[in-house]
Design a protein around this motif. Sequence first.
Motif, mmCIF file in Angstrom:
data_model
loop_
_atom_site.group_PDB
_atom_site.id
_atom_site.type_symbol
_atom_site.label_atom_id
_atom_site.label_comp_id
_atom_site.label_asym_id
_atom_site.label_seq_id
_atom_site.Cartn_x
_atom_site.Cartn_y
_atom_site.Cartn_z
ATOM 1 N N ILE A 53 -24.773 -4.198 3.095
ATOM 2 C CA ILE A 53 -26.053 -3.803 2.509
ATOM 3 C C ILE A 53 -26.934 -3.138 3.564
ATOM 4 C CG2 ILE A 53 -27.442 -5.907 2.751
ATOM 5 C CD1 ILE A 53 -27.218 -4.045 -0.517
ATOM 6 N N VAL A 97 -28.732 0.584 3.520
ATOM 7 C CA VAL A 97 -30.185 0.554 3.375
ATOM 8 C C VAL A 97 -30.888 1.090 4.614
ATOM 9 C CG1 VAL A 97 -32.165 -1.018 3.210
ATOM 10 C CG2 VAL A 97 -30.235 -1.276 1.646
ATOM 11 N N TRP A 115 -24.614 1.384 -2.884
ATOM 12 C CA TRP A 115 -25.339 0.268 -3.515
ATOM 13 C C TRP A 115 -24.531 -0.306 -4.671
ATOM 14 C CZ3 TRP A 115 -29.815 -2.336 -2.413
ATOM 15 C CH2 TRP A 115 -30.306 -3.179 -3.414
ATOM 16 N N TYR A 160 -34.065 -2.275 -6.154
ATOM 17 C CA TYR A 160 -33.340 -1.047 -6.473
ATOM 18 C C TYR A 160 -34.222 -0.109 -7.296
ATOM 19 C CZ TYR A 160 -29.918 2.126 -8.457
ATOM 20 O OH TYR A 160 -29.244 3.247 -8.842
ATOM 21 N N ARG A 183 -36.353 2.007 -5.087
ATOM 22 C CA ARG A 183 -35.597 2.595 -3.978
ATOM 23 C C ARG A 183 -36.168 3.902 -3.455
ATOM 24 N NH1 ARG A 183 -33.313 3.199 -8.716
ATOM 25 N NH2 ARG A 183 -32.412 5.173 -9.391
#
Length: 95
Positions: free
Chosen positions: A20, A24, A38, A57, A60
């Motif tokens: 992750i 990110v 993702w 999300y 985002r």
Amino acid sequence: MLALMVGVTLCNTTDFKQRICDIVWTDSLTPDEFEEGWHSVIKDFELSNNNWLADIYDMRESWIPGYYRDELMSGLMRMTSRSERKNHFLDKFVM
């Protein structure tokens, strides 16, 4: 924070946290590459019902560097993130 929202076991016994973070905290991914990464993580770790992940999300475009990397402030965000990571790392040894 992440461990509280998805589970300590998941963060400590799998490569979830690394995967992750890799999608990110980088400004080298395009929005499409972020989306692909993702969805892959969510699917692989069966997290489609995690409300916190769904909520972040949905936001985002305001916090994933790939969505605003063509904006003038994207370099500032990258530098700030680097500084915060270094400070966090050093705090473990100084405090």
